[in-house]
Design a protein around this motif. Structure first.
Motif: not given
Length: 403
Positions: A131-132, A157, A159-162, A165
């Protein structure tokens, strides 16, 4: 209860028979005993077949040695052997403890639980790593593509994480770089076109002048065209050089204090031949405004803006020039009733060589650098320039400068 305590208990009961006494202890609280005589024969009835020891262990204990940690079966704790004597006869007592089946089952359950936790933990780590890592791998691949000059892509994407972003920022950077790359390509193409066009005219009319049979009127007309195209090339090179200096801030500001309203009047007077030729009405509404700035560069701003309005204002049109002070800003606006600028093109009109489609008439002189120069000068003065109005009704250029 260990073997030495069992022996002490027996010795404290002198009337007890050895074998029955030891037999009673075997099996109590999980203790399992076996007693050997001096011939090495077992004397107790075995409740479980586990104390089948090697003869060597028995001989060592009968000889007076103590042995321990004898492993026979994995379901029992290690066996210990202790020597003792009864009525002068040597005996060897061996003792172990049977593992509690409930405890063993609990331990087995705990081990299984550990294995399950380890399995699912490893699985979660792998999933989390993918995932990372996968987005980072995509970013790495996109960076390599960008390094090769490919900017027309977008990483998807949700995703809302770093990392999300970072991906969004990367997409924005790719878009900006793509715009810059297109601007660079357009700039080169436009410069080539703007240079090639007058050169073609100059070359063609120069060849025409070589002909012997040519009237004086045609000769003068050809020379006039060659002169105009040469001036066009000269203006282009000057504007390119000026724009380059401004973009790299190679020309330091020569700040002085002067009257802005007087400067605007001088610009109107200097351009009088242009607006009187089209019978354009010029109206000025100027407050007495002192300003600090580079007088020559700001003169260029007003000249370019007013010339631009005159070019695209029809005959018998009207241009309004206003200058007022509002708070900590000086606002200068130039309003015309010309062809106007479509809203979708307003963000691009300050880019080099950009021309509104309606402005591409060959009869209108210009190379699309005037507004770019204006934008650079206003930015250097920490100001702002905006354009408004509706197509067909005219344009309003508004410049805001700090007091």
């Amino acid at each position: 209860m260990n073997s030495k305590k069992i022996i002490q208990a027996y010795e404290s009961t002198p009337s007890a028979d050895l074998i029955p006494f030891m037999q009673n202890f075997s099996g109590i609280s999980g203790n399992l005993l076996q007693l050997y005589n001096q011939e090495g024969k077992p004397l107790l009835v075995e409740k479980k077949e586990f104390l089948r020891l090697e003869h060597g262990y028995i001989e060592r204990v009968l000889a007076g040695s103590t042995v321990s940690n004898i492993i026979i079966k994995e379901n029992y704790f290690p066996i210990a052997g202790v020597p003792f004597q009864v009525n002068g006869q040597p005996y060897a007592l061996f003792l172990t403890v049977e593992k509690n089946p409930i405890e063993a089952e609990i331990m087995n359950s705990i081990h299984v639980m550990y294995l399950i936790i380890l399995f699912f933990g490893s699985l979660l780590i792998i999933v989390a790593a993918r995932y990372i890592v996968n987005p980072i791998l995509r970013l790495t691949a996109a960076t390599k593509s960008m390094a090769k000059g490919k900017f027309d892509f977008e990483l998807q994407t949700k995703r809302k994480d770093e990392i999300g972003q970072l991906t969004v920022s990367f997409n924005e950077m790719a878009k900006e770089l793509s715009k810059l790359d297109r601007m660079r390509q357009d700039f080169v193409a436009n410069v080539s076109h703007e240079i090639q066009s007058p050169l073609t005219s100059i070359s063609g009319f120069t060849k025409a002048l070589k002909q012997k049979k040519i009237s004086e009127e045609s000769r003068l007309r050809y020379l006039t065209i060659i002169e105009e195209e040469s001036e066009r090339l000269s203006r282009l090179s000057q504007n390119l050089l000026r724009l380059s200096y401004l973009q790299h801030q190679q020309q330091p500001l020569k700040v002085s204090t002067y009257r802005l309203d007087e400067q605007l009047r001088r610009v109107v007077i200097a351009l009088e031949p242009q607006w009187t030729a089209k019978n354009i009405e010029i109206e000025v509404q100027l407050e007495a405004i002192p300003i600090q700035g580079d007088e020559d560069q700001l003169y260029q701003v007003w000249t370019n803006l007013l010339s631009n309005s005159i070019k695209f204002t029809p005959e018998h049109g009207k241009i309004l020039i206003e200058a007022v002070m509002k708070g900590n800003q000086i606002i200068v606006s130039i309003t015309d009733n010309g062809i106007g600028i479509p809203e979708e093109e307003r963000a691009d009109i300050f880019k080099p060589f950009h021309k509104v489609d309606k402005a591409r008439d060959r009869s209108v002189k210009g190379n699309g650098l005037g507004l770019s120069i204006v934008k650079q000068i206003v930015d250097i003065h920490n100001g702002d320039i905006q354009v408004s109005g509706r197509p067909g009704t005219g344009s309003i250029f508004t410049v805001a400068l700090p007091r």
